[in-house]
Scaffold this motif. Structure first.
Motif, PDB file in Angstrom:
ATOM      1  N   THR A   2       0.829  -1.193   0.000  1.00  0.00           N
ATOM      2  CA  THR A   2       0.000   0.000   0.000  1.00  0.00           C
ATOM      3  C   THR A   2       0.862   1.240   0.000  1.00  0.00           C
ATOM      4  O   THR A   2       2.020   1.215   0.399  1.00  0.00           O
ATOM      5  N   SER A   3       0.290   2.335  -0.467  1.00  0.00           N
ATOM      6  CA  SER A   3       1.059   3.568  -0.510  1.00  0.00           C
ATOM      7  C   SER A   3       1.152   4.139   0.884  1.00  0.00           C
ATOM      8  O   SER A   3       0.167   4.445   1.517  1.00  0.00           O
ATOM      9  N   GLY A   4       2.338   4.263   1.373  1.00  0.00           N
ATOM     10  CA  GLY A   4       2.519   4.810   2.693  1.00  0.00           C
ATOM     11  C   GLY A   4       3.304   6.107   2.604  1.00  0.00           C
ATOM     12  O   GLY A   4       2.803   7.180   2.854  1.00  0.00           O
ATOM     13  N   SER A   5       4.564   6.019   2.212  1.00  0.00           N
ATOM     14  CA  SER A   5       5.392   7.200   2.102  1.00  0.00           C
ATOM     15  C   SER A   5       6.177   7.127   0.816  1.00  0.00           C
ATOM     16  O   SER A   5       6.183   6.121   0.126  1.00  0.00           O
ATOM     17  N   GLY A   6       6.852   8.208   0.485  1.00  0.00           N
ATOM     18  CA  GLY A   6       7.640   8.238  -0.728  1.00  0.00           C
ATOM     19  C   GLY A   6       6.865   8.842  -1.880  1.00  0.00           C
ATOM     20  O   GLY A   6       5.652   8.976  -1.842  1.00  0.00           O
ATOM     21  N   GLU A   7       7.599   9.201  -2.913  1.00  0.00           N
ATOM     22  CA  GLU A   7       7.002   9.843  -4.069  1.00  0.00           C
ATOM     23  C   GLU A   7       6.314   8.822  -4.963  1.00  0.00           C
ATOM     24  O   GLU A   7       6.733   7.674  -5.056  1.00  0.00           O
ATOM     25  N   VAL A   8       5.268   9.271  -5.619  1.00  0.00           N
ATOM     26  CA  VAL A   8       4.518   8.408  -6.525  1.00  0.00           C
ATOM     27  C   VAL A   8       5.193   8.399  -7.889  1.00  0.00           C
ATOM     28  O   VAL A   8       5.555   9.450  -8.428  1.00  0.00           O
ATOM     29  N   GLY A   9       5.362   7.218  -8.440  1.00  0.00           N
ATOM     30  CA  GLY A   9       5.955   7.084  -9.763  1.00  0.00           C
ATOM     31  C   GLY A   9       4.895   6.811 -10.808  1.00  0.00           C
ATOM     32  O   GLY A   9       3.974   7.591 -10.997  1.00  0.00           O
ATOM     33  N   LYS A  10       4.975   5.653 -11.459  1.00  0.00           N
ATOM     34  CA  LYS A  10       4.070   5.293 -12.552  1.00  0.00           C
ATOM     35  C   LYS A  10       2.630   5.157 -12.041  1.00  0.00           C
ATOM     36  O   LYS A  10       2.373   4.453 -11.075  1.00  0.00           O
ATOM     37  N   ILE A  64      -5.373   8.068  -7.265  1.00  0.00           N
ATOM     38  CA  ILE A  64      -3.934   8.190  -7.532  1.00  0.00           C
ATOM     39  C   ILE A  64      -3.649   7.777  -8.963  1.00  0.00           C
ATOM     40  O   ILE A  64      -2.853   8.394  -9.662  1.00  0.00           O
ATOM     41  N   THR A  65      -4.319   6.732  -9.421  1.00  0.00           N
ATOM     42  CA  THR A  65      -4.138   6.212 -10.775  1.00  0.00           C
ATOM     43  C   THR A  65      -4.667   7.221 -11.783  1.00  0.00           C
ATOM     44  O   THR A  65      -5.766   7.744 -11.632  1.00  0.00           O
ATOM     45  N   THR A  66      -3.882   7.491 -12.827  1.00  0.00           N
ATOM     46  CA  THR A  66      -4.304   8.466 -13.829  1.00  0.00           C
ATOM     47  C   THR A  66      -5.043   7.816 -14.993  1.00  0.00           C
ATOM     48  O   THR A  66      -5.945   8.420 -15.574  1.00  0.00           O
ATOM     49  N   SER A  67      -4.665   6.584 -15.342  1.00  0.00           N
ATOM     50  CA  SER A  67      -5.392   5.872 -16.392  1.00  0.00           C
ATOM     51  C   SER A  67      -5.360   4.378 -16.116  1.00  0.00           C
ATOM     52  O   SER A  67      -4.427   3.865 -15.497  1.00  0.00           O
ATOM     53  N   ILE A  68      -6.400   3.700 -16.569  1.00  0.00           N
ATOM     54  CA  ILE A  68      -6.529   2.253 -16.402  1.00  0.00           C
ATOM     55  C   ILE A  68      -6.856   1.651 -17.764  1.00  0.00           C
ATOM     56  O   ILE A  68      -7.837   2.044 -18.400  1.00  0.00           O
ATOM     57  N   THR A  69      -6.038   0.723 -18.209  1.00  0.00           N
ATOM     58  CA  THR A  69      -6.307   0.009 -19.461  1.00  0.00           C
ATOM     59  C   THR A  69      -6.542  -1.462 -19.160  1.00  0.00           C
ATOM     60  O   THR A  69      -5.732  -2.094 -18.470  1.00  0.00           O
ATOM     61  N   ASP A  84       5.811  -5.094  -6.823  1.00  0.00           N
ATOM     62  CA  ASP A  84       6.028  -3.727  -6.345  1.00  0.00           C
ATOM     63  C   ASP A  84       4.851  -2.806  -6.627  1.00  0.00           C
ATOM     64  O   ASP A  84       4.950  -1.593  -6.410  1.00  0.00           O
ATOM     65  N   LEU A  85       3.732  -3.354  -7.081  1.00  0.00           N
ATOM     66  CA  LEU A  85       2.537  -2.539  -7.268  1.00  0.00           C
ATOM     67  C   LEU A  85       1.995  -2.119  -5.910  1.00  0.00           C
ATOM     68  O   LEU A  85       1.871  -2.935  -4.996  1.00  0.00           O
ATOM     69  N   GLN A  86       1.648  -0.859  -5.775  1.00  0.00           N
ATOM     70  CA  GLN A  86       1.130  -0.349  -4.514  1.00  0.00           C
ATOM     71  C   GLN A  86      -0.318   0.100  -4.673  1.00  0.00           C
ATOM     72  O   GLN A  86      -0.774   0.388  -5.769  1.00  0.00           O
ATOM     73  N   GLY A  87      -1.043   0.149  -3.556  1.00  0.00           N
ATOM     74  CA  GLY A  87      -2.374   0.738  -3.532  1.00  0.00           C
ATOM     75  C   GLY A  87      -3.523  -0.162  -3.900  1.00  0.00           C
ATOM     76  O   GLY A  87      -4.663   0.287  -3.953  1.00  0.00           O
ATOM     77  N   PHE A  88      -3.273  -1.459  -4.137  1.00  0.00           N
ATOM     78  CA  PHE A  88      -4.359  -2.370  -4.481  1.00  0.00           C
ATOM     79  C   PHE A  88      -4.790  -3.159  -3.252  1.00  0.00           C
ATOM     80  O   PHE A  88      -3.954  -3.632  -2.478  1.00  0.00           O
ATOM     81  N   LYS A  89      -6.105  -3.319  -3.093  1.00  0.00           N
ATOM     82  CA  LYS A  89      -6.654  -4.107  -1.992  1.00  0.00           C
ATOM     83  C   LYS A  89      -7.773  -4.992  -2.515  1.00  0.00           C
ATOM     84  O   LYS A  89      -8.594  -4.556  -3.322  1.00  0.00           O
TER      85      LYS A  89
END
Length: 534
Positions: free
Chosen positions: A50-58, A242-247, A513-518
């Motif tokens: 999950t996204s906790g700290s650090g900068e968001v990348g892709k 957070i996600t900008t696009s989903i394909t 390494d995917l973050q933010g999925f539950k």
């Protein structure tokens, strides 16, 4: 929760406990061959990192499913594959949280003012993707329209009238007390649609260029049987994704989906085939997330067809099929034999019904009593690789009692259309109850008013079944409701319109390494917070 961050989710859950009555559920979806066949359980479920700290990348995410969607019109949807996009593009009055609880969505609260009248107070900040406000008139239009649509009429069959109290409040009047209704409104095919957009498009509504929703994403494009792409909705009223696009890429073959995940072509596989689970578990670059599902996999029989009118034939088929062998072989042990017609995660399921044992000799006796000592020939319709493998096992086992089975494998949309027409004899399908009320596992599937597209693919008409379903639906005392559902399951077990196979687990494959999925308890997973660290 689907659309909110942790803080907002906690607030919504608190509001739910204060304002909403005890949640049940209603409504459900057919599962595709890929989704329905996927089972698995090595991990106990949980989040990808999950996204906790650090900068968001892709933040552009690609995922794979085994079949394409059938429409972008919520009222035209009754399958799990299409519900994925509907849940990301539209909003419902109430929603189901990741934990399976009923929570606010477009309606910030509701009140049952008497036995039949529900008052829903709408959020005043909710807007459509075109920036115009979501109003009570849109809610009324949605429910009035749904009453006349084949795939939503069962969910709205008890709606007598929708009254617009003011711009942000509606009263939905029912014809009779109906306990599951509060959760039925969370069903994706009752997502609220914009009256202006639907009216302008007419029967063409549901194409990529005319879908207007109030959810966190909008539709950029849809190339049938290839892919669709969603973009972040700039006008979304809720927590910004957070996600900008989903394909979504449509990859029918399970092994090809798994390879795409392992090579990094996709970030997530919604439905991992059982045969691919162990490979994903062995690869440190990817991760398998698994949990018990709310679905059931089954062999259905059209009780209006000559051979299947006889209850003894249907019981014989139940005895002739080795359900444990299906679990061991088809889903590689990643599931449990279904003892009943309701999944064991749903309140109302009973363990007082025992699954038919594998007993070919008993099956032969029943076939002889039914007048078929030498068996007969019939058709079995399926969709996808997993269910084709199941069908081949069924074919071999039924041959042992004299039934010759001809298997036809179809594309998902064509398969559903064929079942709706009622021309089939037998079929293999799955049903997912995402709102966790036993009504969602019974009314659509077995009530005589719901033949065909509405859900009763067995085309069964039985007065006792109808009576028990409605007694349970109208009963507000929860303990008594559960008694009615137990009685119904015992009766259906004897009637045997289906041969229940197994309760599967949901398997989702993700990049490690995917973050933010539950995982969502009802497999209505939200992808709007998926991302990678910078």
């Amino acid at each position: 929760m689907r659309k909110r961050n942790a803080v907002r989710a906690a607030a919504a859950a608190l509001a739910a406990t204060m304002v909403l009555t005890a949640c049940g559920g209603g409504g459900g979806n057919e599962t595709t061959a890929a989704a329905g066949g996927d089972t698995g359980s090595t991990a106990a479920g949980g989040d990808a990192a999950t996204s906790g700290s650090g900068e968001v990348g892709k933040t552009d995410i690609t995922f794979a499913m085994g079949a394409d969607i059938v429409t972008l019109d919520p009222a035209g949807q009754q399958d799990t594959t299409t519900s994925v996009i509907i849940k990301h593009v539209y909003s419902t009055l109430l929603d189901i949280s990741d934990e399976g609880e009923l929570v606010p969505d477009l309606a910030e609260s509701y009140e049952l003012v008497n036995d039949t009248d529900f008052v829903f107070k709408l959020r005043e900040d909710a807007v459509w993707s075109d920036g115009t406000p979501v109003t009570a008139n849109d809610v009324k239009f949605t429910f009035d329209r749904a009453k006349n649509m084949p795939k939503t009429k069962s969910n709205t069959s008890k709606v007598k009238e929708v009254v617009v109290d003011n711009e942000h409040q509606v009263t939905i009047k029912l014809t009779e007390p109906y306990a599951p209704f509060k959760s039925i409104v969370a069903n994706s095919n009752l997502s609220i649609v914009q009256e202006a957009a639907v009216t302008a498009a007419g029967e063409a509504y549901g194409d990529a260029d005319n879908a207007v929703g109030s959810g966190p994403f909008t539709v950029k494009e849809w190339v049938p049987n290839d892919h669709y792409t969603l973009e972040k909705n700039a006008n979304y009223w809720g927590e910004e994704p957070i996600t900008t696009s989903i394909t979504c890429r449509v990859i029918p073959e399970g092994s090809a989906r798994a390879i795409a995940l392992e090579t990094g072509e996709v970030d997530l596989v919604w439905n991992v085939d059982p045969t691919d689970c162990s490979n994903i578990e062995a690869n440190s670059d990817v991760k398998l997330l698994s949990q018990p599902s709310s679905s059931i996999e089954y062999l259905g029989m059209n009780v209006t067809k000559e051979h299947f009118k006889d209850q003894k034939v249907r019981q014989a088929i139940n005895y002739a099929i080795d359900k444990q062998a299906l679990v061991d072989t088809i889903v590689e042990g990643r599931g449990t034999v279904a003892n009943s017609y309701i999944n064991n995660t749903i309140p109302g399921w009973t363990d007082e019904v025992e699954a038919y044992p594998y007993d070919p000799e008993k099956a032969k006796e029943l076939m002889a009593e039914a007048g078929y000592p030498d068996g007969f020939s019939c058709q079995l319709w399926v969709n996808g690789d997993v269910r084709t493998r199941s069908a081949q096992m069924v074919q071999a086992q039924l041959a042992e009692i004299g039934i010759t089975v001809d298997i036809s494998t179809m594309e998902w949309g064509a398969f559903l259309d064929a079942l709706n027409a009622g021309e089939h004899e037998m079929f293999i399908l799955g049903w997912s109850n995402g709102t966790f009320d036993a009504d969602g596992s019974t009314y659509q599937l077995f009530h005589s008013s719901n033949h065909g597209a509405t859900g009763n693919r067995a085309f069964m008409t039985d007065a006792t079944v109808d009576e028990l379903i409605m007694k349970a639906a109208q009963e507000n005392d929860d303990a008594q409701r559960m008694e009615y559902y137990k009685e119904l399951q015992i009766y259906l077990h004897d009637l045997s319109p289906w041969c229940p196979f197994y309760y599967k687990n949901d398997n989702v494959g993700v990049r490690a390494d995917l973050q933010g999925f539950k995982l969502h308890k009802g497999a209505s997973h939200y992808l709007g917070n998926c991302h990678y660290a910078k």
